[in-house]
Scaffold this motif. Structure first.
Motif, PDB file in Angstrom:
ATOM      1  N   GLY A   1     -56.796  36.523 -75.227  1.00  0.00           N
ATOM      2  CA  GLY A   1     -57.689  35.912 -75.798  1.00  0.00           C
ATOM      3  C   GLY A   1     -57.947  36.362 -77.447  1.00  0.00           C
ATOM      4  O   GLY A   1     -58.643  35.778 -78.003  1.00  0.00           O
ATOM      5  N   ARG A   2     -56.820  37.174 -77.700  1.00  0.00           N
ATOM      6  CA  ARG A   2     -56.783  37.514 -79.299  1.00  0.00           C
ATOM      7  C   ARG A   2     -55.984  36.629 -79.997  1.00  0.00           C
ATOM      8  O   ARG A   2     -55.574  37.129 -81.207  1.00  0.00           O
ATOM      9  CB  ARG A   2     -56.417  38.881 -79.232  1.00  0.00           C
ATOM     10  N   ALA A   3     -55.431  35.465 -79.564  1.00  0.00           N
ATOM     11  CA  ALA A   3     -54.557  34.479 -80.292  1.00  0.00           C
ATOM     12  C   ALA A   3     -54.635  33.387 -79.397  1.00  0.00           C
ATOM     13  O   ALA A   3     -55.171  33.371 -78.403  1.00  0.00           O
ATOM     14  CB  ALA A   3     -53.022  35.045 -80.483  1.00  0.00           C
ATOM     15  N   ASP A   4     -54.504  32.173 -80.224  1.00  0.00           N
ATOM     16  CA  ASP A   4     -54.577  30.927 -79.541  1.00  0.00           C
ATOM     17  C   ASP A   4     -53.502  30.095 -79.262  1.00  0.00           C
ATOM     18  O   ASP A   4     -53.210  29.432 -78.250  1.00  0.00           O
ATOM     19  CB  ASP A   4     -55.284  30.037 -80.504  1.00  0.00           C
ATOM     20  N   TYR A   5     -52.379  30.164 -80.082  1.00  0.00           N
ATOM     21  CA  TYR A   5     -51.262  29.476 -79.859  1.00  0.00           C
ATOM     22  C   TYR A   5     -49.844  30.412 -80.283  1.00  0.00           C
ATOM     23  O   TYR A   5     -49.969  31.499 -81.168  1.00  0.00           O
ATOM     24  CB  TYR A   5     -51.123  28.423 -80.916  1.00  0.00           C
TER      25      TYR A   5
END
Length: 118
Positions: free
Chosen positions: A43-47
């Motif tokens: 969850g430390r990046a989205d895409y």
């Protein structure tokens, strides 16, 4: 803040294209496949936007293997419409692959659609 990771042969060019768009609430980070998979899982990046010569296998092979095909989509050599991109985002797709020679067309469309959701 929405974080977009870039990877593949055109990762620096994709990142530069996103940065030039100056989208509010969007951060772009040049990455690699393994780091991107770990960051997305945590969850430390989205895409993730990945590129290779054909937009198929190498653009997201590692991410499909580690995250599953349910969150991944490759455009290959096709250029998606705005409605196609919106539909994929609605389905929960977070990892996208496309051909390196389509960066100038696909990157702004994808990044813009992502930014519109933040």
């Amino acid at each position: 803040m929405t974080t977009i990771l870039t990877g593949g042969v055109g990762k620096a060019e994709v990142a530069a294209t996103v940065q030039r768009l100056a989208l509010d609430g969007v951060e772009v980070v040049v990455s690699n496949d393994m780091d991107a998979a770990a960051r997305l899982r945590a969850g430390r990046a989205d895409y993730f936007l990945g590129t290779c010569q054909t937009g198929a296998g190498a653009s997201l092979g590692v991410l499909v293997g580690l995250l599953g095909s349910a969150v991944c989509h490759t455009f290959g050599r096709s250029v998606p419409s705005e409605s196609e991109i919106a539909g994929l985002l609605d389905q929960g797709k977070k990892v996208f692959g496309f051909a390196v020679d389509q960066i100038d067309v696909i990157t702004p469309a994808l990044a813009g659609a992502i930014a519109a959701r933040t």
